[in-house]
Design an enzyme around this catalytic site. Structure first.
Site, PDB file in Angstrom:
ATOM      1  N   ASN A  34      12.802 -46.054  50.672  1.00 54.36           N
ATOM      2  CA  ASN A  34      14.147 -46.489  50.264  1.00 54.36           C
ATOM      3  C   ASN A  34      15.175 -45.456  50.704  1.00 54.36           C
ATOM      4  OD1 ASN A  34      12.683 -45.704  47.559  1.00 54.36           O
ATOM      5  ND2 ASN A  34      14.775 -45.600  46.892  1.00 54.36           N
ATOM      6  N   ASP A  35      16.081 -45.044  49.876  1.00 49.17           N
ATOM      7  CA  ASP A  35      17.291 -44.313  50.297  1.00 49.17           C
ATOM      8  C   ASP A  35      17.101 -43.236  51.374  1.00 49.17           C
ATOM      9  OD1 ASP A  35      17.690 -45.548  47.893  1.00 49.17           O
ATOM     10  OD2 ASP A  35      18.265 -43.758  46.812  1.00 49.17           O
ATOM     11  N   GLN A  51      13.404 -41.510  50.676  1.00 53.15           N
ATOM     12  CA  GLN A  51      12.562 -41.819  49.524  1.00 53.15           C
ATOM     13  C   GLN A  51      11.321 -42.530  50.025  1.00 53.15           C
ATOM     14  OE1 GLN A  51      13.654 -41.498  45.674  1.00 53.15           O
ATOM     15  NE2 GLN A  51      13.854 -39.778  47.058  1.00 53.15           N
ATOM     16  N   SER A  95      16.448 -39.136  44.970  1.00 51.21           N
ATOM     17  CA  SER A  95      17.370 -38.892  46.087  1.00 51.21           C
ATOM     18  C   SER A  95      18.193 -37.618  45.944  1.00 51.21           C
ATOM     19  CB  SER A  95      18.319 -40.078  46.242  1.00 51.21           C
ATOM     20  OG  SER A  95      17.599 -41.147  46.783  1.00 51.21           O
ATOM     21  N   ARG A 162      21.636 -38.540  38.489  1.00 50.18           N
ATOM     22  CA  ARG A 162      20.830 -38.333  39.695  1.00 50.18           C
ATOM     23  C   ARG A 162      21.632 -38.362  40.998  1.00 50.18           C
ATOM     24  NH1 ARG A 162      19.220 -43.197  37.382  1.00 50.18           N
ATOM     25  NH2 ARG A 162      19.825 -45.088  38.487  1.00 50.18           N
ATOM     26  N   ASP A 163      20.880 -38.105  42.076  1.00 52.22           N
ATOM     27  CA  ASP A 163      21.335 -38.253  43.454  1.00 52.22           C
ATOM     28  C   ASP A 163      22.445 -37.260  43.818  1.00 52.22           C
ATOM     29  OD1 ASP A 163      19.577 -40.383  43.221  1.00 52.22           O
ATOM     30  OD2 ASP A 163      21.152 -41.873  42.947  1.00 52.22           O
ATOM     31  N   GLU A 219      25.030 -44.846  41.674  1.00 54.23           N
ATOM     32  CA  GLU A 219      23.940 -44.132  42.318  1.00 54.23           C
ATOM     33  C   GLU A 219      24.442 -43.564  43.650  1.00 54.23           C
ATOM     34  OE1 GLU A 219      19.881 -46.127  40.918  1.00 54.23           O
ATOM     35  OE2 GLU A 219      20.806 -47.283  42.491  1.00 54.23           O
TER      36      GLU A 219
END
Ligand code: FRU
Length: 483
Positions: A34-35, A51, A95, A162-163, A219
């Protein structure tokens, strides 16, 4: 064996054959992606982490996969950089971003960890962690987490924190912005500052939603300056569709100004109008260009991934971005031009119900310039055979572009039709399609609007045709992309 060497060993033995993968869009060598993470320039090379769950084509305990490139079209695989193997990230290395500092490549990521409460129930925290490396291998900082969710002001969620986006501020200090929400469900970005990367101070709310329009949690924040403009890009959760914004999993770009460490928003725009675009990150190249890359998938449409695939998830083609008249413009990175072959160029007039077939191709760069106004509708069919296609209709009367991917080979009932309203960009004059085996990215009128879609149509469906209602003079420029 450590979790990291286990992952590298697994990849070595289970790698998906290149014939099954996209030709020039980044995917995991096997398993789930993913990301984009840590998209950065380090020692003059471009690094892209992501990810990664190598062991299945579904999301699982998050690792950071790693690629390196000199031109962002050809990528070289590196060893897995991070695995969820410490007490501060035992539930996943989520992330984050990267920066070069003191000759080292610094990764900042979210460590997710679980702690048993006295009553035996597990409680999850998301905290910000550091790792450093030499561009090949990375070590986690022993004092992690460097920003612990437990220390947040009480009105901030500790589970949705997060991130981190890291950068150097104008005052020379390191800055970190993390996605968060208030405990009553309003999205915000928190700002932290540091002199040394390891000890951080909370510096307040960097951005928040004052309108109630942009979901419950943000996000994957990105932030950069472009000339006099400040840009914040977020991927909101639980955003309700309306106006130009289509669905929950989309990406919103805010234009504004940072005043006293706080971002003041003046306008908002949808970054991509398609089905599959999420969690973008940007970097600045040494030549000054800003490049954006996103996960070419949506959480809500995971059913689009064919069952039995040993890989899942792709990145978009990296895009050059600029801000013109308060609008974020995106175009394919120019390095792609170095991989164009089999040029075809023609100017033709198509009239009422006449359909023009051009030489097919599934891995192409196709530009259609619409030279004359006066048409009512132009339809472009790509990846087509008798039973399959993805269709783009440009309707001047209704001032919209409609994408219909109903016949693109799905085994589940996913969202297949979407419109881009074009009244705000005037007449549609130019369509550039970048197509790889499993995706189409459309750039309208020099990138003022983009539309990104995955397709899993059988690979031999490679027909291209253009149809017109009333009369249109078009100029077609088409290349195969060969890596
Ligand atoms: C966005 C996201 C991030 C998180 C990561 C986990 O797609 O949910 O917020 O860090 O994916 O894989």
């Amino acid at each position: 064996m450590t979790l990291l060497s286990e992952a590298n060993e697994y990849i070595k033995n289970n790698r998906v054959s290149k014939d099954e993968l996209p030709v020039f869009h980044v995917t995991a060598p096997v398993g789930w992606m993913n990301d984009p993470n840590g998209f950065s320039v380090y020692k003059n090379r471009i690094h892209l982490f992501y990810q990664f769950h190598p062991y299945s084509s579904e999301w699982g305990p998050m690792h950071w996969g790693h690629y390196v490139s000199d031109d962002m079209v050809k990528w070289q695989e590196e060893a897995v950089a991070l695995a969820p193997d410490e007490s501060f990230d035992n539930k996943g290395c989520f992330s984050g971003t990267a920066i070069e500092s003191g000759g080292k490549h610094i990764l900042v990521y979210t460590g997710v960890y679980e702690v048993r409460q006295p009553d035996g129930k597990p409680e999850t925290y998301q905290s910000q962690c550091l790792a450093h490396g030499d561009g090949h291998t990375y070590s986690k900082y022993s004092g992690n987490p460097v920003i612990d969710a437990k220390g947040l002001p009480k009105e901030c969620s500790r589970v949705d924190f997060r991130d981190p986006k890291i950068f150097v501020g104008q005052d020379g200090k390191y800055k970190l912005i993390a996605g968060n929400k208030t405990i009553d469900g309003r999205p915000q970005l928190l700002l932290f500052e540091s002199e040394n990367l390891t000890s951080w101070d909370y510096a307040g709310i960097f951005a928040s939603d004052t309108t109630g329009q942009f979901g419950h949690m943000w996000e994957c924040p990105d932030y950069f300056k472009m000339d006099d403009t400040d840009v914040v890009i977020v991927s909101p959760l639980n955003m309700t569709s309306g106006g130009q914004f289509h669905n929950g999993n989309n990406v919103v770009g805010f234009i504004g100004k940072v005043i006293d460490d706080r971002f003041v928003m003046s306008s908002a725009q949808q970054i991509d109008y398609g089905f599959d675009f999420y969690a973008p990150q940007s970097l600045e190249l040494p030549d000054g260009r800003r490049i954006l890359i996103a996960w070419m998938q949506s959480w809500d449409m995971l059913k689009s991934i064919p069952e039995g695939n040993r890989w899942a998830g792709m990145m978009t083609l990296p895009r050059e971005i600029s801000v013109v008249d308060n609008t974020i413009i995106q175009n394919p990175i120019r390095e792609l031009n170095n991989y164009r072959t089999n040029a075809e160029n023609k100017a033709v007039t198509i009239e009422d119900g006449c359909s023009l077939s051009i030489a097919g191709g599934r891995v192409i760069d196709l530009t259609i310039d619409i030279a004359s106004a006066g048409y009512e509708e132009i339809k472009i069919l790509l990846a087509s055979d008798e039973t399959h296609n993805i269709e783009f209709s440009v309707c001047e009367l209704l001032q919209e572009i409609i994408c219909d991917r109903t016949m693109a080979g799905w085994t589940h009932d996913i969202n297949c039709v979407r419109k881009i309203k074009t009244a705000d960009i005037g007449v549609v004059k130019k369509l550039r399609f970048i197509m790889d085996r499993y995706s189409v990215e459309l750039f309208v009128n020099g990138g003022v609007k983009t539309f990104t879609s995955t397709i899993y149509t059988p690979l031999n469906a490679s027909g291209i045709s253009i149809w017109c209602k009333k009369k249109a003079a078009v100029h077609i420029e088409k290349y195969d992309i060969q890596i």
